[in-house]
Design an enzyme around this catalytic site. Structure first.
Site, short mmCIF file in Angstrom:
data_model
loop_
_atom_site.label_atom_id
_atom_site.label_comp_id
_atom_site.label_asym_id
_atom_site.label_seq_id
_atom_site.Cartn_x
_atom_site.Cartn_y
_atom_site.Cartn_z
NE ARG A 55 -4.30 -1.38 0.36
CZ ARG A 55 -4.56 -2.39 -0.47
NH1 ARG A 55 -3.73 -2.67 -1.46
NH2 ARG A 55 -5.66 -3.11 -0.34
CG HIS A 75 -3.93 -0.26 -6.49
ND1 HIS A 75 -4.02 0.31 -5.23
CD2 HIS A 75 -4.21 -1.58 -6.30
CE1 HIS A 75 -4.33 -0.62 -4.35
NE2 HIS A 75 -4.46 -1.78 -4.98
P1 NDP Z 1 -1.81 -11.94 4.64
O1 NDP Z 1 -2.64 -11.42 5.76
O2 NDP Z 1 -2.04 -13.31 4.15
O3 NDP Z 1 -0.25 -11.80 5.02
C1 NDP Z 1 0.26 -10.69 5.67
C2 NDP Z 1 1.73 -10.93 5.96
O4 NDP Z 1 2.31 -9.74 6.51
C3 NDP Z 1 1.96 -12.04 7.00
O5 NDP Z 1 3.12 -12.78 6.67
C4 NDP Z 1 2.21 -11.25 8.29
O6 NDP Z 1 3.02 -11.91 9.24
C5 NDP Z 1 2.96 -10.05 7.74
N1 NDP Z 1 2.87 -8.91 8.67
C6 NDP Z 1 1.77 -8.21 9.02
N2 NDP Z 1 2.10 -7.25 9.91
C7 NDP Z 1 3.43 -7.35 10.10
C8 NDP Z 1 4.36 -6.63 10.89
N3 NDP Z 1 3.98 -5.61 11.68
N4 NDP Z 1 5.66 -7.00 10.86
C9 NDP Z 1 6.06 -8.05 10.08
N5 NDP Z 1 5.21 -8.77 9.28
C10 NDP Z 1 3.92 -8.42 9.30
O7 NDP Z 1 -1.99 -10.88 3.44
P2 NDP Z 1 -1.95 -11.13 1.86
O8 NDP Z 1 -0.68 -11.81 1.53
O9 NDP Z 1 -3.22 -11.73 1.40
O10 NDP Z 1 -1.96 -9.60 1.32
C11 NDP Z 1 -0.96 -8.70 1.68
C12 NDP Z 1 -1.29 -7.30 1.17
O11 NDP Z 1 -1.13 -7.21 -0.24
C13 NDP Z 1 -2.72 -6.82 1.39
O12 NDP Z 1 -2.99 -6.44 2.71
C14 NDP Z 1 -2.76 -5.61 0.45
O13 NDP Z 1 -2.26 -4.46 1.11
C15 NDP Z 1 -1.79 -6.01 -0.65
N6 NDP Z 1 -2.51 -6.25 -1.91
C16 NDP Z 1 -2.26 -5.43 -2.97
C17 NDP Z 1 -2.92 -5.61 -4.16
C18 NDP Z 1 -2.59 -4.77 -5.35
O14 NDP Z 1 -3.35 -4.79 -6.33
N7 NDP Z 1 -1.48 -4.04 -5.34
C19 NDP Z 1 -3.93 -6.67 -4.33
C20 NDP Z 1 -4.08 -7.52 -3.18
C21 NDP Z 1 -3.40 -7.29 -2.00
P3 NDP Z 1 2.54 -13.32 9.92
O15 NDP Z 1 2.70 -14.36 8.83
O16 NDP Z 1 3.49 -13.52 11.03
O17 NDP Z 1 1.11 -13.11 10.34
C1 OXD Z 2 -6.90 -5.52 -2.79
C2 OXD Z 2 -6.40 -4.58 -3.77
O1 OXD Z 2 -6.63 -5.34 -1.59
O2 OXD Z 2 -6.90 -4.60 -4.91
O3 OXD Z 2 -7.57 -6.49 -3.16
O4 OXD Z 2 -5.47 -3.81 -3.52
#
Ligand code: NDP
Ligand code: OXD
Length: 303
Positions: free
Chosen positions: A218, A266
């Protein structure tokens, strides 16, 4: 139970067919709500300002993977996000594209191409490059698997540091060590109170000189001033971003024209309407049967 869907009519048309076939009630748009008390589930990107008009609301479902756009919900209303194989696969593809582009110096070659400059640089094999992924959740793990398959050395950083096959994992307290061994940094974190602004000047300075950066988390993760300084100074030799602050990125923004940067608007992933509707049905079903909701967000962690 009745789900209110807010969003474009094309999505509504797909959801209508799938909900009808499943025998579930769907209301398309707030104007079509006859009885607010009948609405138990709401699927949207952002909810309406006043959720208090739905006294029996149980769950708000983000139609995307992220939930940082969601406000605090009324007490007793749970938040879930959409889990869809299509989102994860598209994000893996964007990440692979960005890592390959940065690995093979695409920003520099695009800049040279604009000037008609046929000046080859050095080409390294993937095995010479260490990719470090911040955020090893559903998307991070899938991306790591693909990048490992291409021959990159992959490490990951997550809150828990939970092991992932073929990846050198680092937990929350091991960020400096993770960064020091990363040639191409990839951000796939969720935006939370803990991760807002995490990619700042100090973090970028902890990468080896000449590192590269791919960002699809993000815009709020990144200090854009620090990014500009790192690109101008050559500390970062390339960056590819799918997310920015602000979005949309204004046409006159410096980032569009930076010779070391590539921006996509995006488009990393979008939610397929069929997969989104199926996930919503799975949430309703789990809720009815008092099972854990798929994609349930922990309000304390923010993801
Ligand atoms: P998940 O919830 O499956 O994974 C999140 C990961 O981030 C986990 O490994 C978690 O650790 C880690 N994490 C969260 N907080 C912290 C922290 N403070 N310090 C260290 N590690 C942390 O999310 P997704 O993989 O499904 O998605 C990730 C992000 O991708 C979404 O939230 C969104 O922002 C972005 N996204 C962007 C899109 C785009 O079009 N550009 C589309 C879809 C998503 P742990 O494993 O220990 O819980
Ligand atoms: C999502 C995105 O979070 O599109 O799905 O960024």
């Amino acid at each position: 139970m009745s789900l209110l869907l807010l969003g474009p009519p094309e999505r509504g048309a797909v959801w209508s067919g799938i909900f009808r076939a499943a025998g579930e009630e769907l209301v398309l748009g707030e104007a079509a709500v006859a009885d607010p008390a009948a609405i138990t589930h709401l699927a949207c990107w952002e909810p309406p300002a006043d959720l208090g008009i739905y006294p029996n609301l149980r769950v708000v479902l983000s139609v995307g993977a992220g939930v940082d756009q969601m406000p605090a919900l009324p007490a007793g209303v749970r938040l879930a996000r959409t889990l869809a194989p299509g989102i994860e696969a598209m994000m893996r593809d964007w990440t692979v594209m960005a890592v390959l582009a940065l690995h093979r110096d695409l920003p520099a070659y695009l800049e040279k191409a604009r000037r008609g400059d046929w000046q080859p640089g050095t080409t390294l094999p993937a095995s010479a490059r260490r990719v470090g992924i911040m955020g090893m959740g559903r998307i991070g793990r899938l991306s790591a698997e693909a990048l490992t398959g291409l021959g990159f050395k992959v490490s990951g950083w997550s809150r828990s540091g939970r092991p992932v096959a073929s990846v050198t994992m680092h937990g929350e307290g091991e960020l400096p060590r993770f960064l020091a061994s990363t040639d191409i940094l990839v951000c796939l974190l969720p935006l939370t109170d803990d991760t807002r602004g995490i990619i700042d000047g100090r973090l970028l300075a902890a990468l080896p000189a000449g590192a590269r950066f791919a960002h699809a988390g993000r815009g709020g993760h990144l200090d854009m001033v620090a990014l500009r300084q790192a690109l101008d100074s050559g500390r970062l030799t390339g960056a590819m971003l799918d997310v920015t602050d602000p979005e949309p990125l204004p046409a006159e923004h410096w980032l569009w024209r930076h010779p070391r940067a590539i921006v996509t608007p995006h488009v990393g992933a979008h939610t397929d309407a069929v997969e989104g509707a199926r996930h919503a049905l799975a949430v309703i079903d789990a809720d009815r049967r008092a099972l854990p909701l798929p994609g349930l967000v922990d309000p304390a962690r923010g993801y």
